[in-house]
Design a protein around this motif. Structure first.
Motif, short mmCIF file in Angstrom:
data_model
loop_
_atom_site.label_atom_id
_atom_site.label_comp_id
_atom_site.label_asym_id
_atom_site.label_seq_id
_atom_site.Cartn_x
_atom_site.Cartn_y
_atom_site.Cartn_z
N LEU A 58 0.82 -1.21 0.00
CA LEU A 58 0.00 0.00 0.00
C LEU A 58 0.85 1.26 0.00
CD1 LEU A 58 -3.07 -0.80 2.26
CD2 LEU A 58 -2.90 -0.71 -0.21
N ASP A 59 2.10 1.14 0.40
CA ASP A 59 3.03 2.26 0.23
C ASP A 59 3.41 2.30 -1.26
OD1 ASP A 59 5.06 4.08 0.14
OD2 ASP A 59 6.37 3.03 1.55
N PRO A 60 3.09 3.37 -1.98
CA PRO A 60 3.37 3.44 -3.42
C PRO A 60 4.84 3.17 -3.77
CG PRO A 60 1.96 5.26 -2.76
CD PRO A 60 2.41 4.59 -1.50
N LYS A 61 5.75 3.60 -2.89
CA LYS A 61 7.16 3.38 -3.18
C LYS A 61 7.52 1.90 -3.06
CE LYS A 61 8.94 7.96 -2.05
NZ LYS A 61 9.32 8.20 -3.48
N VAL A 62 6.92 1.22 -2.06
CA VAL A 62 7.14 -0.22 -1.92
C VAL A 62 6.55 -0.95 -3.12
CG1 VAL A 62 6.63 -2.26 -0.53
CG2 VAL A 62 7.25 -0.12 0.59
N GLU A 63 5.35 -0.54 -3.52
CA GLU A 63 4.73 -1.17 -4.69
C GLU A 63 5.59 -0.98 -5.94
OE1 GLU A 63 0.92 -0.64 -7.71
OE2 GLU A 63 0.97 0.49 -5.82
N GLU A 64 6.06 0.25 -6.16
CA GLU A 64 6.90 0.51 -7.33
C GLU A 64 8.20 -0.29 -7.28
OE1 GLU A 64 9.11 4.33 -9.51
OE2 GLU A 64 8.04 4.59 -7.59
N HIS A 65 8.78 -0.36 -6.09
CA HIS A 65 10.02 -1.10 -5.88
C HIS A 65 9.87 -2.56 -6.32
CE1 HIS A 65 13.47 -2.69 -3.52
NE2 HIS A 65 12.63 -3.63 -3.13
N TYR A 66 8.81 -3.21 -5.84
CA TYR A 66 8.64 -4.63 -6.16
C TYR A 66 8.05 -4.86 -7.54
CZ TYR A 66 10.16 -6.21 -1.61
OH TYR A 66 10.93 -6.48 -0.51
N ARG A 67 7.25 -3.93 -8.03
CA ARG A 67 6.73 -4.10 -9.39
C ARG A 67 7.88 -4.08 -10.39
NH1 ARG A 67 1.66 -3.95 -11.24
NH2 ARG A 67 0.81 -2.98 -9.35
N ASP A 68 8.87 -3.23 -10.16
CA ASP A 68 10.05 -3.21 -11.03
C ASP A 68 10.81 -4.54 -10.96
OD1 ASP A 68 9.48 -0.64 -11.76
OD2 ASP A 68 10.93 0.30 -10.41
N ILE A 69 10.93 -5.09 -9.73
CA ILE A 69 11.62 -6.37 -9.56
C ILE A 69 10.86 -7.48 -10.30
CG2 ILE A 69 12.18 -8.17 -7.88
CD1 ILE A 69 12.90 -5.98 -5.90
N GLU A 71 8.77 -7.25 -12.82
CA GLU A 71 8.86 -7.08 -14.27
C GLU A 71 10.25 -7.46 -14.77
OE1 GLU A 71 6.66 -6.40 -16.59
OE2 GLU A 71 5.01 -6.20 -15.16
N GLY A 72 11.27 -7.04 -14.00
CA GLY A 72 12.64 -7.35 -14.41
C GLY A 72 12.94 -8.83 -14.42
N SER A 73 12.35 -9.57 -13.48
CA SER A 73 12.59 -11.02 -13.42
C SER A 73 11.63 -11.79 -14.30
CB SER A 73 12.43 -11.50 -11.97
OG SER A 73 11.08 -11.39 -11.54
N GLN A 74 10.65 -11.07 -14.89
CA GLN A 74 9.59 -11.73 -15.68
C GLN A 74 8.85 -12.78 -14.86
OE1 GLN A 74 8.80 -10.93 -19.33
NE2 GLN A 74 9.59 -9.20 -18.15
N TYR A 75 8.63 -12.46 -13.59
CA TYR A 75 7.89 -13.34 -12.67
C TYR A 75 6.58 -13.76 -13.31
CZ TYR A 75 5.08 -14.38 -8.45
OH TYR A 75 4.26 -14.95 -7.51
N GLU A 76 6.33 -15.06 -13.35
CA GLU A 76 5.21 -15.61 -14.12
C GLU A 76 3.84 -15.16 -13.61
OE1 GLU A 76 6.28 -18.44 -10.84
OE2 GLU A 76 7.39 -17.37 -12.40
N ASP A 322 10.93 -12.59 -7.07
CA ASP A 322 12.16 -12.01 -7.62
C ASP A 322 12.83 -12.89 -8.67
OD1 ASP A 322 13.37 -14.02 -6.15
OD2 ASP A 322 14.37 -12.69 -4.73
N MET A 323 12.21 -14.04 -9.01
CA MET A 323 12.71 -14.91 -10.08
C MET A 323 11.54 -15.54 -10.82
SD MET A 323 16.01 -17.07 -8.73
CE MET A 323 16.56 -17.48 -10.39
N HIS A 324 11.74 -15.81 -12.10
CA HIS A 324 10.80 -16.60 -12.88
C HIS A 324 10.97 -18.06 -12.51
CE1 HIS A 324 8.90 -18.46 -16.42
NE2 HIS A 324 8.26 -17.31 -16.56
N GLU A 547 14.76 2.51 -1.24
CA GLU A 547 14.63 2.73 -2.68
C GLU A 547 15.84 2.23 -3.46
OE1 GLU A 547 14.04 6.91 -3.03
OE2 GLU A 547 11.98 6.87 -2.26
N ASP A 548 17.02 2.38 -2.89
CA ASP A 548 18.25 2.07 -3.64
C ASP A 548 18.66 0.60 -3.56
OD1 ASP A 548 18.35 4.72 -4.27
OD2 ASP A 548 19.80 5.24 -2.70
N ASN A 549 18.33 -0.09 -2.46
CA ASN A 549 18.76 -1.48 -2.28
C ASN A 549 17.61 -2.42 -2.62
OD1 ASN A 549 21.59 -1.35 -0.79
ND2 ASN A 549 20.28 0.27 0.02
N LYS A 550 17.53 -2.79 -3.90
CA LYS A 550 16.39 -3.54 -4.39
C LYS A 550 16.53 -5.05 -4.21
CE LYS A 550 14.92 -0.12 -7.80
NZ LYS A 550 13.69 0.23 -7.09
N ASP A 551 17.73 -5.56 -4.10
CA ASP A 551 17.87 -7.02 -4.13
C ASP A 551 19.06 -7.47 -3.28
OD1 ASP A 551 18.49 -9.53 -6.67
OD2 ASP A 551 17.46 -9.66 -4.77
#
Length: 563
Positions: A58-69, A71-76, A322-324, A547-551
């Protein structure tokens, strides 16, 4: 994922009160949303909300953080990710029941195949297997060692293959392959064939358990997983009970077709596990969003149920996306997993914890025959300790989940086994009272089994699918190393009651006490280290860090180890 602080602030209390009114957040009006957003931002700076029963996205920054992860991992399952999706507690209970039937029960069914083909050697020894093949106790030890070494060698390669092609493809192949080898044991004639089949069965079975655990983690939350794993290892005992009864009948086929009873045992049980392996091809699924197949056109879930399955798991542990599920582990990730020193305490527990039971289990049939029990009695007398094992496993796992104390509750195992092993070591009347010796041995083998909790413990403290994949294999490798040691403690020179070997088992069981206490203190110390650093940071520094430490997996400053 653990929270960054044990104490609850007024903000946390406010959120918890809100979350008790419904299972997940609904989309509020703008004013209330801004209020909740402010609360969520503050909490995300000091902790993960998952253990508070809240929604971290529900925190928009947390949502954006994980949505990028994702998408980047192509999580199924990424297209089902919805921070504002809601469901009722009744719907979630219904979904969990469906998962238990579709996923957990299937995992138990497949585990039957593993236990049948790796456990029937002990039953074969009650029918003169060693005598027929002209094998000594030391030859038997060598064969079991070869099996365990092969099992160990295959652990990581199997896990890496499974992660690349998917557990739903790799696990059925494993079961079919080892079943064929298991059946071929019916044609054994001597030592060389015994060693060869032991290696092949061990090599093909290696990695099966962590593969299954990884697959289960796709569908269950961190709190639900230990209980389902306890069902997994309860299946081990139920299978042993069933095969003991079955073996008492099959071994009577000695002489039919010119074959010894143990040959019929390997052949019939190998055919049964082959059937399970073929069935698994059609029963397993890659993920919650990929359950449809030509033979299953409606799939497991409707669209709403899919979203519930996906979002409840992600809100419990955002790292699970964080992984497909077909993504391979790179050499860099493999090395990172090997060098993750924060998980080594659990690995060390896995090395020592099961040695006494493994040794006594390997030699149960041989010892009972030495004490004068018949073939039929020997196989039937293996049942009571399995019943005790089931009862204590369920009680212990429930207690661990209820109290959320892994290390301290795990002390039940050594406290229970050490006095009983002392009886085996120093009781002078063992050979003259076979029923008392049998009773003590059975009580030891029925001990409070901590394996399910340790597997879940390792998974939770990994805090990433990437490291979780590797840590599951490494934990099992340490268990197999302990198994190799356990297969070589009893020696021919120590016959008939292995008094010297039992003293070694006594010492190993006792060592587990300081290991468990030390593990607990290590994780307490690591969490305090992070508390000190985190508390010294300003709000802007914390926000920037998130924000900076995503993984960073379990190396994140806002992650806390469970113990």
């Amino acid at each position: 994922m653990s929270t960054a602080h044990e104490s609850k602030s007024p903000i946390v209390s406010e959120i918890e009160e809100s979350s008790r009114s419904h299972n997940s957040y609904s989309s509020p009006d703008d004013a209330s949303y801004n209020k909740n957003q402010d609360i969520e931002v503050q909490i995300s700076q000091v902790s993960s909300l998952n253990q508070l029963g809240s929604n971290p996205f529900l925190d928009p920054k947390v949502e954006e953080h994980y949505r990028d992860i994702y998408e980047g991992s192509q999580y199924e399952c990424r297209h089902e990710f919805d921070p504002h999706f809601t469901w009722s507690p009744e719907e979630e209970k219904k979904i969990v029941r469906k998962l238990d039937f579709r996923v957990a029960l299937l995992a138990c069914f497949m585990f039957v195949a593993l236990q049948v083909d790796r456990g029937n050697l002990g039953q074969a020894t009650s029918d003169g297997f060693l005598k027929d093949l002209k094998l000594t106790t030391n030859d038997y030890n060598t064969g079991n060692t070869i099996f365990l070494v092969a099992f160990l060698i295959a652990e990581l390669p199997s896990q890496l293959i499974s992660k690349r092609v998917g557990p739903d493809r790799w696990i059925p192949f494993q079961m079919i392959a080892w079943s064929v080898v298991a059946m071929s044991q019916a044609a054994l004639k001597g030592k060389s064939g015994f060693y060869a089949t032991r290696f092949l069965v061990g090599f093909l079975e290696g990695g099966f358990i962590p593969d299954i655990v990884l697959w289960l983690s796709y569908f269950y939350t961190s709190k639900e997983l230990p209980t389902r794993l306890s069902w997994f290892w309860t299946t081990l005992s139920l299978t042993t009970i069933a095969t003991s009864l079955l073996a008492s009948g099959i071994l009577r086929l000695r002489g039919v077709g010119g074959l010894p009873g143990w040959a019929w045992l390997f052949l019939i049980e190998g055919l049964f596990t082959l059937f399970i392996g073929i069935s698994a091809i059609f029963l397993m699924v890659p993920s919650a969003v990929e359950t449809k197949a030509p033979w299953r056109p409606r799939g497991w879930f409707n669209e709403r149920e899919i979203k519930i399955v996906v979002n409840r798991v992600l809100r419990d542990d955002p790292s699970k996306g964080d992984m497909h599920n077909r993504q391979a582990i790179t050499p860099k990730l493999l090395w990172k997993g090997f060098t993750d020193y924060d998980l080594w305490p659990v690995y060390i527990i896995g090395f020592f914890a099961y040695i006494p039971m493994n040794t006594l289990g390997l030699y149960l049939s041989i010892n009972l025959r030495t004490l004068g029990f018949t073939v039929l009695e020997t196989n039937l007398l293996g049942i009571p300790q399995q019943v005790l094992h089931i009862v204590l496993l369920i009680i212990y796992t429930w207690l661990t989940v209820r109290l959320n104390l892994r290390a301290l509750v795990s002390l039940c195992q050594p406290i229970y086994t050490v006095p009983l092993l002392g009886v085996l070591c120093w009781w002078q009347g063992a050979m003259h009272n076979k029923w008392a010796t049998y009773a003590v041995t059975s009580l030891i083998l029925g001990n409070p089994y901590i394996h399910a909790v340790c597997v879940g413990w390792c998974s939770t403290n990994s805090n990433s699918v990437k490291s979780r994949t590797i840590s599951a294999s490494l934990y099992n490798i340490f268990c197999q190393l302990g198994g190799i040691l356990s297969a070589n403690i009893y020696r021919t020179s120590d016959l008939p009651l292995y008094k010297r070997g039992n003293k070694v088992l006594f010492a190993i069981a006792f060592i587990l006490v300081p290991i468990l206490l030390g593990t607990r203190q290590y994780y307490v110390w690591r969490n305090k280290q992070r508390d000190t650093i985190w508390d010294a940071m300003t709000e802007d520094e914390r926000k920037s860090y998130i924000e900076d430490n995503k993984d960073l997996g379990n190396k994140r400053l806002d992650f806390r180890f469970v113990y």
